[in-house]
Enzyme design. Sequence first.
Site, PDB file in Angstrom:
ATOM      1  CD  GLU A  56      -3.445   1.082   2.174  1.00 14.48           C
ATOM      2  OE1 GLU A  56      -3.930  -0.441   2.011  1.00 14.48           O
ATOM      3  OE2 GLU A  56      -3.562   1.436   3.151  1.00 14.48           O
ATOM      4  CD  GLU A  63      -2.575   0.830  -4.952  1.00 18.57           C
ATOM      5  OE1 GLU A  63      -2.819   0.137  -3.461  1.00 18.57           O
ATOM      6  OE2 GLU A  63      -3.827   1.517  -5.198  1.00 18.57           O
ATOM      7  CB  CYS A 116      -7.303  -3.175   5.509  1.00 15.62           C
ATOM      8  SG  CYS A 116      -5.856  -1.663   5.981  1.00 15.62           S
ATOM      9  CB  SER A 150      -5.263   0.704  -1.462  1.00 19.11           C
ATOM     10  OG  SER A 150      -3.962   0.158  -1.698  1.00 19.11           O
ATOM     11  CE  LYS A 175     -10.680  -8.425   7.520  1.00 22.31           C
ATOM     12  NZ  LYS A 175     -10.101  -7.788   7.130  1.00 22.31           N
ATOM     13  CD  GLU A 215     -11.383  -9.466   3.198  1.00 24.70           C
ATOM     14  OE1 GLU A 215     -11.303  -9.342   4.205  1.00 24.70           O
ATOM     15  OE2 GLU A 215     -10.680  -8.129   2.974  1.00 24.70           O
ATOM     16  CD  GLU A 266     -14.134  -9.832  -5.618  1.00 27.18           C
ATOM     17  OE1 GLU A 266     -15.017 -10.892  -5.465  1.00 27.18           O
ATOM     18  OE2 GLU A 266     -14.486  -9.060  -4.949  1.00 27.18           O
ATOM     19  CB  CYS A 299      -9.686  -4.018  13.845  1.00 29.12           C
ATOM     20  SG  CYS A 299      -9.735  -3.968  12.448  1.00 29.12           S
TER      21      CYS A 299
END
Lengths: 595, 535
Positions: free
Chosen positions: A281, A284, A301, A321, A360, A363, A368, A510
Amino acid sequence: MAEMVKLYIDGKEVEVDKDATILDAAKKVGVHIPTLCYHADLSPTGACGVCVVEIEGSPTPKRSCCTPVAPGMKVTSNSKYLREIRKALVQLILSNHDVTCPTCPANEHCELQSLANYLGVDTDGLPTVLEKKPIDETSIAIVRDPNKCILCGRCVNVCNDIQTVSALTIADRGFDATIDTFFSLGMGNSACVNCGQCTVFCPTGALSERSEIDLVWDALLDPDKVVVVQEAPSIRATLGEEFGMEIGTVTVGKMYAAMRRLGFDVIFDTNFAADLTIMEEANELVERIKNGGALPLITSCSPGWIKFMETFFPDLAKYVSTCKSPQQMFGALVKTYFAKESGIDPSKIVSVSIMPCTAKKFEARRPEMRDSGYQDVDYVLTTRELVRMLKAADIDLKTLPDEKPDELMGMYTGAATIFGATGGVMEAAVRTAYWMLTGKDLPNLDIEAVRGMAGIKEAELDINGMKVKVAVAHGLGNARTLLTKVKEQIEKTGQSEYAFIEIMACPGGCVGGGGQPKGSTFAMRARRGEGLYKEDRELPYRKSHENPAIIRLYDKFLGKQGSELAHRLLHTHYFKRSNLDGACVEAVTEKHVHH
Amino acid sequence: MTIPRMHVLFPFDPDTLLSGVKEFEAALLKELKKRNLENEVKVLETGSIGVTGKGILMVVYPEGVYYSNLKISDIPRIVEEHFIKGRPVKEFFLGEVPARFVKREKLGLVREQRRVVLENAGIIDPENIEEYIATGGYEALEKVLTSMKPEEVIDEVKKSGLRGRGGAGFPTGLKWELTRKAEGDEKYIICNADEGEPGTFKDRLILEGDPHKLLEGMIIGGYAIGASKGYIYVRGEYELSINRMQKAIDDAYKYNILGKNILGTDFSFDLEIKKGAGAYVCGEETALIESLEGKRGQPRNKPPYPVTHGLWMKPTAVNNVETIANVPPIVMRGAEWFRKLGTEKCPGTKVFTILGHVVYPGLIEVEMGTTLRDIIFNYGGGIKDGKKFKGALVGGAAGVFVPQKLLDVKMDFDSLKEYKAVLGSGAILVLNEDTCMVDMLFSIIRFFKHESCGQCSPCRIGTYELYTLINKVRSGEAKEEDLEMMIGLSEVMNDSSFCPLGQSLIMPVKSAIENFREEFVAHFDKNYRCEKCRR
């Protein structure tokens, strides 16, 4: 100076702000008034009536949670009469509650259960009036059992007021009133972003994560499988609470020991992947700054945030990102890098993650997220599920020795550990981006301006004379506020004042995740975050690019940052989603663009 | 210009409209034309006169004859006998009337009333602003805007002792004063015309029969509290009320009685109608405000009260229709005049709806403090079909079952309070000896269960528990302790429900069980024969 009001609670004089409630005043003077629907971080709904108090001159009792103080008010917080009302109210609620405490996911964490127990409520006499409604199992992440719902309204409030997702609402009237989603399609077919804050705020077992405990036990007990586990940064700061340790105690060594005793074959750490995320990141960010790419760069994230962005801000997708979250970077590497290094057939590997997060689960099952050729992460357990497994195995975290993780993907830096608190990703990324841009270390590694519980935090950094403005938002309501501003700036001037933005779906980051122990307040979340910052200060390495395991990974496997392989395994793309049923409408960024 | 020798008035209300009054009127006009009487007999449409369940009604002046239950086939006879030969047709008279010309003042339900808020209802054309003006309408507004300060208006209303007619009886002047004094850049006055209380239609009569009186009261109220915007929250089913009220508002704008610089003064005021969607709880002022704001109709915690935190959290006065309609007369005739009506602590008149097993069901306006006996037996004509009186549910569904022994109770806020009863909306449901009290209470509990908004658990679950328990009584499975549980539960609901909906079930539950206990106990026996519960 706020206007103060003097009143009396059980004869004790107390002075509070004129806008305070009786309950606030009682807390200040150390008088406990039982509550059920009330939550310190939400606006009161006054649904349950348990907090009623007597006020001199008032013919009927009043709810202390939502009745403002008045000068000279004389309040009685407890009496035989009030106790009788409170007991009757809890008895009423229980008469319409699916009382299955022993098997309920909220057992021992249920506020209704403890209140009934403390008050000594008698359930005899009153007929049971529960009419069973179907359980909503449409969501991958969250299960809603209306038969355990007490209609306190907390979930609706947190979803509307704090997260501004508004997936949940109260539908119907009277006895038929229920929490529902758009067109009763279920949470899985709604704008719900799976953040799970409703499961944390729910006082009972009406809202909980979809449990994967049995699936994980099956894998652990299958001799043919190699079960690899990763633990998210914040877990180490919340697990201890459930075993009677001080809030914010970091228990990383005991956590590894507990994982070994549960029977996991390989103990790694998500923190390793957090360092890797920073490498990709920060790279990036540096590329976008150097090459005039889309700025601000927005972190990626938090999967709750990602679905929120896809649903409500799809036109900002190109700023987000392309990095996968640490969980998913880790998952992609377990079945490639680890499989190769250890010579294990990736089809035999079961990849489990311990997450502070319900999103999560969603996710991990995104189509993908299969870049290893398999589903990269097989099972996701929340902190709460892990605690239940540990209790099932009679593992007392507190008494365990400190152990170490397995080496290949277990080593991490302080930059990774602070991922678990709001502002942590920003701080970690800046430490590495500064080094990438200047070749030098940031003079002061602690960026205090982006720490703490303020909803939106800003800082201006000086990188070799270049001014870089950054912002951090946690909680999706704050994210909405910040992004609306960013969107307006871009629409008006073609660019935003910010170069880099960190967003976390959950208030506090988190440590306040939707998979963390139930009932936490924002104040508790702040203390958990402080635990992580303390660990950061004490670690030998505090910058991701110094992590020897990461250096080795690039050296032996990925090549350099942003390499072809890194892109294939570690980066992703986004979709536009319907804000009615949450379904994908179209892809809004391209797959694996190498920039 | 010809001056007609006779006036024929058709009260238009949902009752008469459903009975076909429009078709009847058209047929009458045709008959008059055929007989060449168009210029001699003038036909007018008015609002309700407060009589219900009597089919098509027609009032003929100068005699003041009230006809009821008319059919189109009766027209030729009435025209021939009454309009031409001057002999009213007795067989169509309303009720059991004496065999001579019947004057309004002498007639059953409408005799000897003391009409203040209903003074024009059923007499003037409610859709014609000039008729209202011709009766002295908007003079009070002119007086207020040209010669009184807002504080003086509030003072006059305070001195009059006017108390809220929505049920709680809160002093109106004080409410206005609190709203005026509350801090806020904007203030609102809201007229609560949700009229959700079962068996109540007093507000409808004002809305339909004299909408301008309400309008005038609203503008005066707005001026007094310092509001420039008002809302009338009408229940959505009141289509005729809404249409007439909207017509009144539109006309008032044309006459510069609403809008900018009213009557050439500095005062500007806008008024808007909002339709309710039929939830009982939206008659509760804070739920009404939530609904007005476009939210789910659920009550707010009180305090803070709407006078400081009302619509959009701005100071707001929420007043009932009947309350506001009292304001223009008070302003015109003075507080002293008003205080001469009614009792010392409850001055003025009160509109009551009388329903159930009476000879003349309908609506009356009498002085506060009139006894229940007088209302039922004098105005209501007593129990019909020669049956005996058993009890009356006073104050609406959230009211009290009054037994025979309390018939002489004075109907005002304070006298009723002594018997733990309430005036409520002024609905009086009269029950004869055949009524099953278990069945009555069942209906009420079922209504509350249906109308509970579900926000607070005491009401949401409590109403359902009561429903379960009363069903036990109906089916013969109950025991003595179930009755105690019903009372106990209602008491808990009274002490802990969020709003008056859950708080008030104690009144019907306790009064039914305590005053008619034998009947409840009789139902414990499975073999007990009850026409209502055990069909």
